[in-house]
Design a protein around this motif. Structure first.
Motif, PDB file in Angstrom:
ATOM      1  N   VAL A  38      36.954  39.718  36.078  1.00 39.91           N
ATOM      2  CA  VAL A  38      35.954  38.462  36.063  1.00 39.91           C
ATOM      3  C   VAL A  38      34.692  38.578  35.013  1.00 39.91           C
ATOM      4  CG1 VAL A  38      34.120  36.468  37.700  1.00 39.91           C
ATOM      5  CG2 VAL A  38      36.464  37.942  38.447  1.00 39.91           C
ATOM      6  N   GLU A  39      33.288  39.888  35.951  1.00 45.43           N
ATOM      7  CA  GLU A  39      32.766  39.898  34.352  1.00 45.43           C
ATOM      8  C   GLU A  39      33.267  40.062  33.526  1.00 45.43           C
ATOM      9  OE1 GLU A  39      30.425  43.252  35.803  1.00 45.43           O
ATOM     10  OE2 GLU A  39      29.486  42.214  37.274  1.00 45.43           O
ATOM     11  N   ILE A  40      34.450  40.824  32.744  1.00 41.91           N
ATOM     12  CA  ILE A  40      35.127  40.696  31.484  1.00 41.91           C
ATOM     13  C   ILE A  40      35.488  39.534  30.711  1.00 41.91           C
ATOM     14  CG2 ILE A  40      36.932  41.805  30.023  1.00 41.91           C
ATOM     15  CD1 ILE A  40      36.494  44.577  31.404  1.00 41.91           C
ATOM     16  N   PHE A  98      40.079  33.270  40.831  1.00 38.63           N
ATOM     17  CA  PHE A  98      40.198  34.702  40.778  1.00 38.63           C
ATOM     18  C   PHE A  98      38.020  34.628  41.221  1.00 38.63           C
ATOM     19  CE2 PHE A  98      43.309  36.278  38.533  1.00 38.63           C
ATOM     20  CZ  PHE A  98      44.837  36.611  40.062  1.00 38.63           C
ATOM     21  N   GLY A  99      37.695  34.433  40.357  1.00 36.13           N
ATOM     22  CA  GLY A  99      36.443  34.694  40.554  1.00 36.13           C
ATOM     23  C   GLY A  99      35.368  34.230  41.833  1.00 36.13           C
ATOM     24  N   ALA A 100      35.647  32.902  42.320  1.00 35.71           N
ATOM     25  CA  ALA A 100      35.789  32.294  43.559  1.00 35.71           C
ATOM     26  C   ALA A 100      35.733  33.735  44.386  1.00 35.71           C
ATOM     27  CB  ALA A 100      36.034  31.023  43.982  1.00 35.71           C
ATOM     28  N   LEU A 101      37.326  34.481  44.562  1.00 35.67           N
ATOM     29  CA  LEU A 101      37.522  35.087  45.110  1.00 35.67           C
ATOM     30  C   LEU A 101      36.294  36.122  45.308  1.00 35.67           C
ATOM     31  CD1 LEU A 101      41.419  34.995  45.338  1.00 35.67           C
ATOM     32  CD2 LEU A 101      40.055  34.321  47.529  1.00 35.67           C
ATOM     33  N   ALA A 102      36.078  36.131  43.453  1.00 35.93           N
ATOM     34  CA  ALA A 102      35.410  37.949  43.607  1.00 35.93           C
ATOM     35  C   ALA A 102      33.863  38.053  44.540  1.00 35.93           C
ATOM     36  CB  ALA A 102      35.199  38.070  42.287  1.00 35.93           C
ATOM     37  N   GLU A 103      33.402  36.427  44.426  1.00 33.13           N
ATOM     38  CA  GLU A 103      32.236  35.849  44.807  1.00 33.13           C
ATOM     39  C   GLU A 103      32.513  36.208  46.127  1.00 33.13           C
ATOM     40  OE1 GLU A 103      29.494  32.345  44.901  1.00 33.13           O
ATOM     41  OE2 GLU A 103      30.140  32.870  42.629  1.00 33.13           O
ATOM     42  N   PHE A 104      33.516  35.744  47.318  1.00 39.66           N
ATOM     43  CA  PHE A 104      33.869  35.468  48.714  1.00 39.66           C
ATOM     44  C   PHE A 104      33.465  36.924  49.068  1.00 39.66           C
ATOM     45  CE2 PHE A 104      36.692  35.616  52.136  1.00 39.66           C
ATOM     46  CZ  PHE A 104      35.864  35.073  52.968  1.00 39.66           C
ATOM     47  N   GLU A 105      34.597  38.047  48.701  1.00 38.25           N
ATOM     48  CA  GLU A 105      34.141  39.622  48.485  1.00 38.25           C
ATOM     49  C   GLU A 105      33.267  40.157  48.611  1.00 38.25           C
ATOM     50  OE1 GLU A 105      37.561  43.441  46.381  1.00 38.25           O
ATOM     51  OE2 GLU A 105      36.408  42.154  45.557  1.00 38.25           O
ATOM     52  N   HIS A 106      32.658  39.599  47.973  1.00 40.34           N
ATOM     53  CA  HIS A 106      30.790  39.940  47.692  1.00 40.34           C
ATOM     54  C   HIS A 106      30.556  40.301  49.195  1.00 40.34           C
ATOM     55  CE1 HIS A 106      27.402  41.837  45.944  1.00 40.34           C
ATOM     56  NE2 HIS A 106      26.547  40.294  45.796  1.00 40.34           N
ATOM     57  N   SER A 107      30.308  38.412  49.073  1.00 39.55           N
ATOM     58  CA  SER A 107      29.427  38.323  49.763  1.00 39.55           C
ATOM     59  C   SER A 107      30.110  38.638  51.537  1.00 39.55           C
ATOM     60  CB  SER A 107      29.481  35.882  50.418  1.00 39.55           C
ATOM     61  OG  SER A 107      28.978  36.108  48.970  1.00 39.55           O
ATOM     62  N   LEU A 108      31.024  39.262  51.835  1.00 32.85           N
ATOM     63  CA  LEU A 108      31.740  39.445  53.052  1.00 32.85           C
ATOM     64  C   LEU A 108      31.164  40.998  52.980  1.00 32.85           C
ATOM     65  CD1 LEU A 108      35.470  38.655  53.092  1.00 32.85           C
ATOM     66  CD2 LEU A 108      33.760  37.286  54.958  1.00 32.85           C
ATOM     67  N   ILE A 109      30.912  41.400  52.248  1.00 38.32           N
ATOM     68  CA  ILE A 109      30.597  42.669  51.626  1.00 38.32           C
ATOM     69  C   ILE A 109      29.244  43.127  52.461  1.00 38.32           C
ATOM     70  CG2 ILE A 109      30.553  45.220  50.588  1.00 38.32           C
ATOM     71  CD1 ILE A 109      33.281  44.215  49.029  1.00 38.32           C
ATOM     72  N   VAL A 110      28.503  41.736  51.761  1.00 41.64           N
ATOM     73  CA  VAL A 110      27.135  41.999  52.026  1.00 41.64           C
ATOM     74  C   VAL A 110      26.912  41.583  53.757  1.00 41.64           C
ATOM     75  CG1 VAL A 110      24.666  40.568  51.422  1.00 41.64           C
ATOM     76  CG2 VAL A 110      26.026  40.952  49.547  1.00 41.64           C
ATOM     77  N   GLU A 111      27.567  41.028  53.784  1.00 47.36           N
ATOM     78  CA  GLU A 111      27.365  40.305  55.622  1.00 47.36           C
ATOM     79  C   GLU A 111      28.038  41.674  56.551  1.00 47.36           C
ATOM     80  OE1 GLU A 111      29.796  37.218  57.879  1.00 47.36           O
ATOM     81  OE2 GLU A 111      28.940  36.268  56.093  1.00 47.36           O
ATOM     82  N   ARG A 112      28.796  42.094  55.946  1.00 49.26           N
ATOM     83  CA  ARG A 112      29.335  43.689  56.749  1.00 49.26           C
ATOM     84  C   ARG A 112      28.432  44.526  56.889  1.00 49.26           C
ATOM     85  NH1 ARG A 112      34.843  44.441  54.463  1.00 49.26           N
ATOM     86  NH2 ARG A 112      35.491  42.119  54.134  1.00 49.26           N
ATOM     87  N   THR A 113      27.800  45.030  55.812  1.00 43.92           N
ATOM     88  CA  THR A 113      26.699  45.744  55.624  1.00 43.92           C
ATOM     89  C   THR A 113      25.502  46.073  56.569  1.00 43.92           C
ATOM     90  OG1 THR A 113      27.381  46.669  53.123  1.00 43.92           O
ATOM     91  CG2 THR A 113      25.525  46.962  53.823  1.00 43.92           C
ATOM     92  N   LYS A 114      25.127  44.007  56.096  1.00 41.20           N
ATOM     93  CA  LYS A 114      24.206  44.086  56.765  1.00 41.20           C
ATOM     94  C   LYS A 114      24.369  43.684  58.362  1.00 41.20           C
ATOM     95  CE  LYS A 114      21.755  40.525  53.934  1.00 41.20           C
ATOM     96  NZ  LYS A 114      21.724  39.576  53.347  1.00 41.20           N
ATOM     97  N   ALA A 115      25.431  43.719  58.799  1.00 42.11           N
ATOM     98  CA  ALA A 115      25.831  43.616  60.075  1.00 42.11           C
ATOM     99  C   ALA A 115      25.541  44.974  60.793  1.00 42.11           C
ATOM    100  CB  ALA A 115      27.304  43.341  60.158  1.00 42.11           C
ATOM    101  N   GLY A 116      26.195  45.672  60.176  1.00 38.56           N
ATOM    102  CA  GLY A 116      26.468  47.070  60.076  1.00 38.56           C
ATOM    103  C   GLY A 116      25.147  47.719  60.617  1.00 38.56           C
ATOM    104  N   LEU A 117      23.955  47.481  59.553  1.00 38.30           N
ATOM    105  CA  LEU A 117      22.964  48.010  59.709  1.00 38.30           C
ATOM    106  C   LEU A 117      22.250  47.409  61.117  1.00 38.30           C
ATOM    107  CD1 LEU A 117      21.745  47.612  56.213  1.00 38.30           C
ATOM    108  CD2 LEU A 117      21.729  49.824  57.205  1.00 38.30           C
ATOM    109  N   ALA A 118      22.722  46.388  61.183  1.00 45.13           N
ATOM    110  CA  ALA A 118      21.378  45.307  62.467  1.00 45.13           C
ATOM    111  C   ALA A 118      21.874  46.330  63.514  1.00 45.13           C
ATOM    112  CB  ALA A 118      22.101  44.359  62.529  1.00 45.13           C
TER     113      ALA A 118
END
Length: 187
Positions: free
Chosen positions: A74-76, A108-128
């Motif tokens: 998406v960045e390229i 595709f761009g929206a899916l990449a942004e969604f994927e990033h949001s899911l990763i951030v959300e899962r990381t925060k939940a795992g840390l909590a």
């Protein structure tokens, strides 16, 4: 100008199929990368990006030949669009020089942004969850509580310097000072 880019995916891969497809699609110049995608530095891709001008079209045989991840892709493509350069992927039939291709790429761009949001959300939940179980995140302290007490005791002797104490505990003076301050020792 139509410019192609080909890249191997493993050390022993042959790019003949990619090169044949790029030539058949009318590429006037082809940049051929002999480095696998796991490497961050891709000199041929950098040269290709420098060569492209507004109005040109970059053609790849398959999307995964251009980028290592959806985010990278998406960045390229975003950079290409900002510079007025079209993009075509032969295998996936994506062509950003027309409205349908642009729509697909925005999805595709929206899916990449969604994927990033899911990763951030899962990381925060795992840390909590780890914190709730009493786990402490981050790096282990360079000095234990007993080391800090010993360092403070050593520094109470005016003949011993902080440089000597930090050398003894194999830490920098900054680390020693921070540990002492954090534990209430003002030396």
């Amino acid at each position: 100008m139509i410019i192609g880019y080909a890249r191997v995916s493993t050390q022993d891969q042959n790019t003949a199929l990619q090169l044949d497809a790029l030539n058949a699609s009318g590429c006037e110049q082809i940049f051929h990368e002999h480095i696998t995608g796991k490497h961050r530095e891709r000199p041929e891709l950098l040269q290709c990006m420098r060569t492209l001008r507004s109005g040109d079209v970059l053609v790849v045989w398959k999307l995964d030949r251009l980028a290592r991840s959806l985010k990278d892709l998406v960045e390229i493509i975003d950079e290409l669009q900002k510079r007025g350069i079209g993009f075509k992927s032969l295998t996936e039939s994506i062509d950003t020089t027309n409205s349908t291709g642009k729509l697909i790429f925005h999805i595709f761009g929206a899916l990449a942004e969604f994927e990033h949001s899911l990763i951030v959300e899962r990381t925060k939940a795992g840390l909590a969850a780890a914190r709730a179980r009493g786990k402490k995140g981050g790096r282990k302290p360079a000095l234990s509580d007993s080391d800090i007490k010993k360092a403070a005791a050593m520094l109470s002797d005016p003949m011993i310097t902080k440089a000597e104490v930090s050398k003894h505990f194999k830490v920098s003076r900054t680390t020693l000072n921070a540990a002492l301050n954090r534990n209430g020792f003002k030396i």
